[in-house]
Enzyme design. Sequence first.
Site, PDB file in Angstrom:
ATOM      1  N   ASP A 193      69.033 -95.862 -53.380  1.00  0.00           N
ATOM      2  CA  ASP A 193      70.142 -96.479 -52.537  1.00  0.00           C
ATOM      3  C   ASP A 193      71.333 -96.558 -53.614  1.00  0.00           C
ATOM      4  O   ASP A 193      71.334 -97.181 -54.681  1.00  0.00           O
ATOM      5  CB  ASP A 193      69.677 -97.880 -52.251  1.00  0.00           C
TER       6      ASP A 193
ATOM      7  N   TYR B 182      79.541 -98.426 -56.174  1.00  0.00           N
ATOM      8  CA  TYR B 182      78.907 -98.326 -57.359  1.00  0.00           C
ATOM      9  C   TYR B 182      79.748 -97.335 -58.328  1.00  0.00           C
ATOM     10  O   TYR B 182      79.145 -97.274 -59.459  1.00  0.00           O
ATOM     11  CB  TYR B 182      77.427 -98.174 -57.159  1.00  0.00           C
TER      12      TYR B 182
ATOM     13  N   LYS C  69      76.843 -96.123 -49.119  1.00  0.00           N
ATOM     14  CA  LYS C  69      77.599 -97.217 -48.297  1.00  0.00           C
ATOM     15  C   LYS C  69      79.042 -96.862 -48.299  1.00  0.00           C
ATOM     16  O   LYS C  69      79.594 -96.469 -49.222  1.00  0.00           O
ATOM     17  CB  LYS C  69      77.190 -98.637 -48.791  1.00  0.00           C
TER      18      LYS C  69
ATOM     19  N   HIS D 261      79.007-101.308 -45.732  1.00  0.00           N
ATOM     20  CA  HIS D 261      78.605-102.399 -46.823  1.00  0.00           C
ATOM     21  C   HIS D 261      78.616-103.699 -46.765  1.00  0.00           C
ATOM     22  O   HIS D 261      77.893-104.537 -46.885  1.00  0.00           O
ATOM     23  CB  HIS D 261      79.203-101.842 -48.323  1.00  0.00           C
TER      24      HIS D 261
ATOM     25  N   LEU E 180      64.613-108.991 -56.885  1.00  0.00           N
ATOM     26  CA  LEU E 180      64.138-109.787 -58.035  1.00  0.00           C
ATOM     27  C   LEU E 180      65.092-110.860 -58.289  1.00  0.00           C
ATOM     28  O   LEU E 180      65.117-111.417 -59.498  1.00  0.00           O
ATOM     29  CB  LEU E 180      63.834-108.813 -59.296  1.00  0.00           C
TER      30      LEU E 180
ATOM     31  N   VAL F 190      66.467 -99.353 -64.917  1.00  0.00           N
ATOM     32  CA  VAL F 190      66.774 -97.985 -65.723  1.00  0.00           C
ATOM     33  C   VAL F 190      65.842 -98.025 -66.639  1.00  0.00           C
ATOM     34  O   VAL F 190      65.953 -96.820 -67.513  1.00  0.00           O
ATOM     35  CB  VAL F 190      68.143 -98.147 -66.200  1.00  0.00           C
TER      36      VAL F 190
ATOM     37  N   ARG G 204      59.420-100.159 -66.370  1.00  0.00           N
ATOM     38  CA  ARG G 204      59.743-101.185 -65.208  1.00  0.00           C
ATOM     39  C   ARG G 204      59.413-100.141 -63.910  1.00  0.00           C
ATOM     40  O   ARG G 204      59.167-100.602 -62.997  1.00  0.00           O
ATOM     41  CB  ARG G 204      60.951-101.749 -65.295  1.00  0.00           C
TER      42      ARG G 204
ATOM     43  N   ASN H 181      57.125-101.203 -60.973  1.00  0.00           N
ATOM     44  CA  ASN H 181      57.719-101.590 -59.665  1.00  0.00           C
ATOM     45  C   ASN H 181      56.962-101.118 -58.349  1.00  0.00           C
ATOM     46  O   ASN H 181      57.184-101.317 -57.252  1.00  0.00           O
ATOM     47  CB  ASN H 181      59.238-101.718 -59.665  1.00  0.00           C
TER      48      ASN H 181
END
Length: 278
Positions: A49, A54, A79, A112, A194, A236, A240, A244
């Site tokens: 995504d 961004y 988006k 967005h 999170l 990143v 993790r 996740n």
Amino acid sequence: MSATQKVPFLTQSDGRTIPQIGLGIYGPDDAGTADAVSTAIEVGYRMIDTAALYQNEGGVGEGIRRSGLPREELYVTTKLADDSHGYDSALAAFDASLRRLGLEYVDLYLIHWPLPGVDRYVETWKAFERILADGRAKSIGVSNFQPRHLERLAAETTVLPVSNQIELHPGFPNDAMRRYDSDHGILTVAWSPLGRGRVFGNPVLDGIADKHGKTIAQVVLRWHVQLGNVVIPKSVTRRRLIENLDVFDFALDAEDMAEIASLENGVRTGDDPDLYNG
Ligand SMILES: NC(=O)c1ccc[n+]([C@@H]2O[C@H](COP(=O)([O-])OP(=O)(O)OC[C@H]3O[C@@H](n4cnc5c(N)ncnc54)[C@H](OP(=O)(O)O)[C@@H]3O)[C@@H](O)[C@H]2O)c1
């Protein structure tokens, strides 16, 4: 069984499917994004995504190419930026996003933000319908839409959004919007799942994590999965990213779900869609 095989797919109202967990990649520059995306794909992610806002669509494209994965095995969302509302501007912005991504199509293109004060989201959605008809976005959806924005699309346009990407985490579970989406056949995609890190250190979540031998991140992501959300945690960090995805070998019971529900405090991490106008 690999992580990829374990991530379920949810079915959108247009019949297409989306992996229930993907990588959200807001923050890193192009180089950091390319690294995170190629690592994520390597460890089993099949949905990415991003957004024009961004400024890392180039990095997403690079990460995908580096992974060597066939395009059709990936689900890519981007988006429309806030400054590109309007029919012609949206068409031009979409072309620019595809160019930066280096892709021939995206799986999902989202408005967005509704920007109610600008009030051009209906016209913008008509451009999205055109992009869909051309096959350059396989599905179209929205982000940060409230019921009244969705009601206007339903009344004034032809195609219904397949999903609505909204802020949703234990502190801000956004229950009414989630229920509205579900009642109207729209998948809810949870952003900042999170709470941008606010879930960590919470003693209630810590207790549930201990009970299941899992981490707080895994408990919260499992909560999302059991609510029926699509979820796009950002990381990143290789360890993790793996952690996740690893939420399909345990289940929260009714007591756990009630304890997490008690953490609602109404505090957003981001903007209020009724007030934000770009
Ligand atoms: N549509 C919208 O308006 C909108 C708005 C905001 C966000 N989003 C989307 O939602 C995605 C996710 O939201 P977000 O980035 O705001 O926040 P988030 O996913 O709730 O939290 C990300 C933070 O948690 C850390 N983290 C991730 N997994 C962890 C783990 N297992 N253990 C410990 N820390 C962990 C990350 O650190 P590291 O990266 O350092 O590992 C990062 O600091 C965004 O990237 C974006 O794609 C959409």
